[in-house]
Design a protein around this motif. Structure first.
Motif, mmCIF file in Angstrom:
data_model
loop_
_atom_site.group_PDB
_atom_site.id
_atom_site.type_symbol
_atom_site.label_atom_id
_atom_site.label_comp_id
_atom_site.label_asym_id
_atom_site.label_seq_id
_atom_site.Cartn_x
_atom_site.Cartn_y
_atom_site.Cartn_z
ATOM 1 N N GLN A 9 -19.908 77.183 38.188
ATOM 2 C CA GLN A 9 -19.745 78.571 37.752
ATOM 3 C C GLN A 9 -20.585 79.516 38.613
ATOM 4 O O GLN A 9 -20.162 80.621 38.948
ATOM 5 C CB GLN A 9 -20.119 78.691 36.273
ATOM 6 N N MET A 10 -21.780 79.061 39.002
ATOM 7 C CA MET A 10 -22.641 79.879 39.870
ATOM 8 C C MET A 10 -21.969 80.069 41.233
ATOM 9 O O MET A 10 -21.943 81.166 41.781
ATOM 10 C CB MET A 10 -23.994 79.174 39.993
ATOM 11 N N ARG A 11 -21.402 78.975 41.729
ATOM 12 C CA ARG A 11 -20.714 79.081 43.032
ATOM 13 C C ARG A 11 -19.496 80.008 42.935
ATOM 14 O O ARG A 11 -19.197 80.755 43.867
ATOM 15 C CB ARG A 11 -20.260 77.701 43.501
ATOM 16 N N ALA A 12 -18.812 79.945 41.775
ATOM 17 C CA ALA A 12 -17.640 80.815 41.591
ATOM 18 C C ALA A 12 -18.079 82.279 41.582
ATOM 19 O O ALA A 12 -17.404 83.139 42.164
ATOM 20 C CB ALA A 12 -16.921 80.458 40.289
ATOM 21 N N ASN A 13 -19.205 82.566 40.946
ATOM 22 C CA ASN A 13 -19.712 83.948 40.934
ATOM 23 C C ASN A 13 -19.988 84.419 42.356
ATOM 24 O O ASN A 13 -19.685 85.556 42.734
ATOM 25 C CB ASN A 13 -21.026 84.034 40.138
ATOM 26 N N GLU A 14 -20.596 83.496 43.106
ATOM 27 C CA GLU A 14 -20.941 83.851 44.484
ATOM 28 C C GLU A 14 -19.658 84.096 45.295
ATOM 29 O O GLU A 14 -19.546 85.096 46.011
ATOM 30 C CB GLU A 14 -21.748 82.710 45.113
ATOM 31 N N GLY A 244 -28.154 90.048 41.744
ATOM 32 C CA GLY A 244 -27.052 91.010 41.798
ATOM 33 C C GLY A 244 -25.668 90.410 41.707
ATOM 34 O O GLY A 244 -24.685 91.089 41.996
ATOM 35 N N LEU A 245 -25.566 89.129 41.299
ATOM 36 C CA LEU A 245 -24.226 88.555 41.124
ATOM 37 C C LEU A 245 -23.750 88.861 39.720
ATOM 38 O O LEU A 245 -24.525 88.779 38.759
ATOM 39 C CB LEU A 245 -24.279 87.033 41.302
ATOM 40 N N LYS A 246 -22.467 89.163 39.588
ATOM 41 C CA LYS A 246 -21.908 89.376 38.251
ATOM 42 C C LYS A 246 -21.536 88.018 37.680
ATOM 43 O O LYS A 246 -20.947 87.181 38.371
ATOM 44 C CB LYS A 246 -20.648 90.234 38.340
ATOM 45 N N ASN A 247 -21.888 87.805 36.419
ATOM 46 C CA ASN A 247 -21.566 86.518 35.809
ATOM 47 C C ASN A 247 -20.149 86.504 35.256
ATOM 48 O O ASN A 247 -19.729 87.429 34.573
ATOM 49 C CB ASN A 247 -22.569 86.182 34.708
ATOM 50 N N GLY A 248 -19.428 85.453 35.552
ATOM 51 C CA GLY A 248 -18.076 85.268 35.008
ATOM 52 C C GLY A 248 -18.139 84.284 33.862
ATOM 53 O O GLY A 248 -18.829 84.517 32.869
ATOM 54 N N GLU A 249 -17.452 83.167 34.017
ATOM 55 C CA GLU A 249 -17.446 82.157 32.940
ATOM 56 C C GLU A 249 -18.813 81.518 32.785
ATOM 57 O O GLU A 249 -19.572 81.403 33.745
ATOM 58 C CB GLU A 249 -16.445 81.060 33.298
ATOM 59 N N ASN A 250 -19.093 81.089 31.562
ATOM 60 C CA ASN A 250 -20.341 80.342 31.316
ATOM 61 C C ASN A 250 -20.004 79.125 30.494
ATOM 62 O O ASN A 250 -18.929 79.048 29.891
ATOM 63 C CB ASN A 250 -21.351 81.230 30.599
ATOM 64 N N ILE A 251 -20.929 78.166 30.456
ATOM 65 C CA ILE A 251 -20.641 76.948 29.687
ATOM 66 C C ILE A 251 -21.181 77.044 28.262
ATOM 67 O O ILE A 251 -20.662 76.401 27.346
ATOM 68 C CB ILE A 251 -21.149 75.673 30.398
ATOM 69 N N ALA A 252 -22.200 77.865 28.055
ATOM 70 C CA ALA A 252 -22.775 77.969 26.705
ATOM 71 C C ALA A 252 -23.627 79.219 26.635
ATOM 72 O O ALA A 252 -24.111 79.715 27.647
ATOM 73 C CB ALA A 252 -23.638 76.744 26.401
ATOM 74 N N ARG A 253 -23.844 79.717 25.409
ATOM 75 C CA ARG A 253 -24.829 80.782 25.296
ATOM 76 C C ARG A 253 -26.142 80.184 24.813
ATOM 77 O O ARG A 253 -26.163 79.135 24.176
ATOM 78 C CB ARG A 253 -24.353 81.927 24.401
ATOM 79 N N LEU A 254 -27.195 80.885 25.147
ATOM 80 C CA LEU A 254 -28.532 80.430 24.783
ATOM 81 C C LEU A 254 -28.923 81.179 23.516
ATOM 82 O O LEU A 254 -28.871 82.404 23.485
ATOM 83 C CB LEU A 254 -29.472 80.778 25.941
ATOM 84 N N ILE A 255 -29.289 80.441 22.494
ATOM 85 C CA ILE A 255 -29.537 81.086 21.194
ATOM 86 C C ILE A 255 -30.845 81.866 21.232
ATOM 87 O O ILE A 255 -31.889 81.343 21.605
ATOM 88 C CB ILE A 255 -29.577 80.033 20.074
ATOM 89 N N GLU A 256 -30.739 83.111 20.826
ATOM 90 C CA GLU A 256 -31.923 83.969 20.732
ATOM 91 C C GLU A 256 -32.040 84.440 19.290
ATOM 92 O O GLU A 256 -31.220 84.100 18.455
ATOM 93 C CB GLU A 256 -31.776 85.148 21.695
ATOM 94 N N ALA A 257 -33.048 85.237 19.004
ATOM 95 C CA ALA A 257 -33.280 85.677 17.631
ATOM 96 C C ALA A 257 -32.019 86.295 17.020
ATOM 97 O O ALA A 257 -31.363 87.099 17.665
ATOM 98 C CB ALA A 257 -34.401 86.710 17.626
ATOM 99 N N PRO A 258 -31.689 85.899 15.789
ATOM 100 C CA PRO A 258 -30.504 86.513 15.164
ATOM 101 C C PRO A 258 -30.783 87.981 14.879
ATOM 102 O O PRO A 258 -31.902 88.349 14.524
ATOM 103 C CB PRO A 258 -30.337 85.736 13.854
ATOM 104 N N SER A 259 -29.765 88.817 15.064
ATOM 105 C CA SER A 259 -30.025 90.246 14.899
ATOM 106 C C SER A 259 -29.246 90.796 13.710
ATOM 107 O O SER A 259 -29.118 91.975 13.539
ATOM 108 C CB SER A 259 -29.615 90.977 16.173
ATOM 109 N N PHE A 260 -28.709 89.923 12.885
ATOM 110 C CA PHE A 260 -27.790 90.428 11.865
ATOM 111 C C PHE A 260 -27.849 89.592 10.593
ATOM 112 O O PHE A 260 -28.421 88.507 10.567
ATOM 113 C CB PHE A 260 -26.373 90.411 12.428
ATOM 114 N N PHE A 261 -27.348 90.074 9.584
ATOM 115 C CA PHE A 261 -27.002 89.499 8.296
ATOM 116 C C PHE A 261 -28.150 88.838 7.518
ATOM 117 O O PHE A 261 -27.985 88.446 6.379
ATOM 118 C CB PHE A 261 -25.774 88.570 8.414
#
Ligand SMILES: NC(=O)C1=CN([C@@H]2O[C@H](COP(=O)(O)OP(=O)(O)OC[C@H]3O[C@@H](n4cnc5c(N)ncnc54)[C@H](O)[C@@H]3O)[C@@H](O)[C@H]2O)[C@@H](O)CC1
Ligand SMILES: Nc1ncnc2c1ncn2[C@@H]1O[C@H](COP(=O)(O)OP(=O)(O)O)[C@@H](O)[C@H]1O
Ligand SMILES: [K+]
Length: 529
Positions: A9-14, A244-261
């Protein structure tokens, strides 16, 4: 929100950025090298005030190219810089070669390479004549790493294509890993990823080696290898530099503090859901009580513990705010579930694995409510194909590695053989048709709709005190409580995993599982809930 990117995915962004003409690859390499220097000086500000002595270990690809940029930038700041190259200048890829040539206007390169067949130990040659094979492989002593302020590992990055072998002389340039805590040693910085670590999996294959670092500087986004498996151990501390590369597809998100509910505003207790936790026989129900307490602490409006009659007195002696209901068998459970305000069910901790419990698991699954299945419930599902077939997308399974191997033996074998924990969890979610939370310091959550998240209890959030009996029972209760409050299964699993680690961090050393639910109020307060 942060995401994890595979090497592909990094190579694809590049490639996308190159094809659009937005940037030149040589400029990306310059930004990468500059980013590494910036990260070093920001981590150790004392290094910006004075010049030190650096050893830059460059590899044969573009990771090595980044290394040449770092060498030049440090030299231009007045540092005394030595560069060693694993490989031959003549074979460097174009951008790395350009930066090698820029470096050669400032300093020299000592090169070493894999010995030709039949040679004894690795030979170091000095200096490389780029136009001809050196006539003589004269040994050069390995530099003493202790003479440096800084050692930069620019050997291999996302292009690692085979296991690293220390026999090729890589480790001789670093102090021993056991001396990590020694204050007088040089700082070790890895560019992109420590060499030898697989950037997609975080694995270092058995019988293979990897370098270790105090600081790893990666680009645009973390790679799975920075957070999975052995990754954090080798990376030390990881920072991301934006090149400065724009990110396209990713394999997973990294969980950060919940901001809701998680906050409560107005409304009735039933507006926050009613969770049912099911327990087994007397004398063994402690785990289900911890699970129930966690569900209540995370804000479920009501929590009921359902248990067989013989466990009633024991549970009543321990519980106040948590209600009790006698659930002797599947029939009594079916009757109780006629109350459709019971909107989340958690079962497994202290459940038991006899026929009674098998029938209970079947009844729960047929009820099609939001459900967390853990511990004994997982054992029953692994043993009974008919239970496995009843799993549905409102379920969350929370296996540890052993339970995962019982449920998905083939996938566990793949994992053992170096497959990505992310990919095997995704496959498990697809097979089971429900969300899977595969535990560990690197917890991976995957759902059948393709959502994938990683919770890394690593770096500043390392929480080794969670390795204590019963902490998983609390996690299942937290997730059940989130489901009761209306989270969808994936969101509930993500939130539960984050709160669980946060509660452990709030308590710190000496933690036992009972302590976790009572840290939740403090964690919720810190979130502004
Ligand atoms: N978007 C990107 O992908 C960017 C990449 N950059 C840098 O480029 C790196 C990737 O460069 P490359 O694709 O050239 O790959 P690497 O430089 O990571 O490694 C490839 C080279 O190492 C050799 N090799 C691999 N494993 C080996 C082993 N175990 N033993 C001996 N030799 C081995 C390969 O034959 C090849 O020559 C990134 O990690 C990063 O540092 C940056 O310059 C900026 C942008
Ligand atoms: N070293 C660790 N760092 C972070 N989290 C950990 C660590 N060890 C265990 N955990 C977490 O603690 C929990 C343990 O669950 P489990 O293995 O089911 O234990 P139990 O069955 O005793 O409750 C899981 O959520 C796991 O992710
Ligand atoms: K590296």
């Amino acid at each position: 929100m942060s995401f994890l990117l595979t090497a592909a995915q990094m190579r694809a962004n590049e490639a996308r950025a190159m094809n659009s003409g937005a940037v030149k690859s040589i400029d990306l390499m310059e930004r990468a090298g500059q980013g590494v220097v910036d990260a070093i000086l920001s981590r150790w500000p004392e290094m910006s005030g004075t010049s030190g002595r650096a050893l830059i270990l460059c590899g044969p690809g573009n990771n090595g190219g980044d290394g040449f940029v770092v060498a030049r930038l440090l030299h231009d700041r007045g540092w005394n810089v030595d560069v060693r190259l694993f490989g031959e200048i003549a074979k460097l890829p174009p951008d790395a070669r350009t930066n090698c040539d820029r470096w050669l206007k400032r300093g020299t390169i000592i090169s070493w390479q894999t010995q030709p067949k039949g040679w004894g130990n690795v030979q170091l040659i000095d200096p490389v004549d780029e136009h001809q094979t050196p006539p003589d492989w004269s040994p050069v002593p390995v530099a003493d790493p202790w003479q440096y302020t800084l050692i930069v590992d620019a050997l291999f990055g996302i292009g690692l294509s085979r296991p690293l072998d220390f026999k090729e002389g890589f480790s001789a340039h670093l102090p021993e890993c056991d001396l990590r805590d020694e204050p007088a040693r040089p700082k070790v910085v890895a560019i992109d990823i420590p060499s030898g670590l697989n950037s997609d999996t975080g694995h270092v294959p058995e019988d293979a080696d990897a370098l270790w670092a105090d600081l790893t500087v990666t680009f645009n986004a973390m790679k799975p290898g920075h957070v999975l498996a052995d990754g954090p151990f080798y990376c030390g501390h990881t920072v991301i530099e934006d090149i400065g590369l724009k990110n396209g597809e990713n394999i997973a998100r990294l969980i950060e503090a919940p901001s809701f509910f998680l906050s409560k505003t107005t409304g009735h207790k039933f507006g926050y859901g009613h969770a049912l936790i099911l327990s087994g026989n007397k004398g063994k129900c402690g785990a289900s009580r911890m699970s129930a307490r966690a569900a209540l602490r995370v804000g479920a409006g009501l929590v009921t513990l359902g248990c067989p009659e013989d466990a009633l007195a024991e549970n009543a002696a321990h519980l106040d705010a948590i209600m009790l209901e006698v659930i002797n068998d599947a029939t009594s459970l079916t009757n109780y579930l006629k109350d459709d305000r019971l909107n989340a069910i958690g079962l497994g901790p202290a459940l038991g694995t006899s026929d009674r419990e098998k029938a209970i698991v079947a009844t729960v699954l047929d009820a099609n409510r939001a459900t967390v299945l853990d511990a004994d419930a997982l054992t029953l599902i692994a043993r009974n194909e008919d239970l496995f077939a009843r799993l549905h997308p409102r379920c969350v399974l929370t296996p540890h590695g052993g339970e995962f191997a019982r449920l998905f033996p083939d996938l566990a074998e793949d994992l053992k053989n170096g497959a990505s924990k992310i990919e095997v969890t995704q496959q498990a979610a697809h097979k089971a048709n429900c969300s899977i939370l595969l535990k560990g310091a690197d917890t991976v959550i995957a759902s059948p709709d393709g959502q994938t998240s990683v919770h890394a209890a690593a770096y500043d959030r390392a929480a080794p005190w969670l390795a204590t009996a019963g902490s998983g029972d609390v996690l299942s209760g937290l997730i059940t409580g989130c489901l009761a409050r209306g989270a969808d299964p994936h969101q509930a699993a993500e939130t539960g995993a984050w709160l669980h680690t946060e509660a452990a961090l709030a308590f710190g050393p000496g933690l036992i599982a009972e302590d976790l639910p009572d840290q939740i109020p403090q964690v919720l307060r810190s979130l502004g809930a």
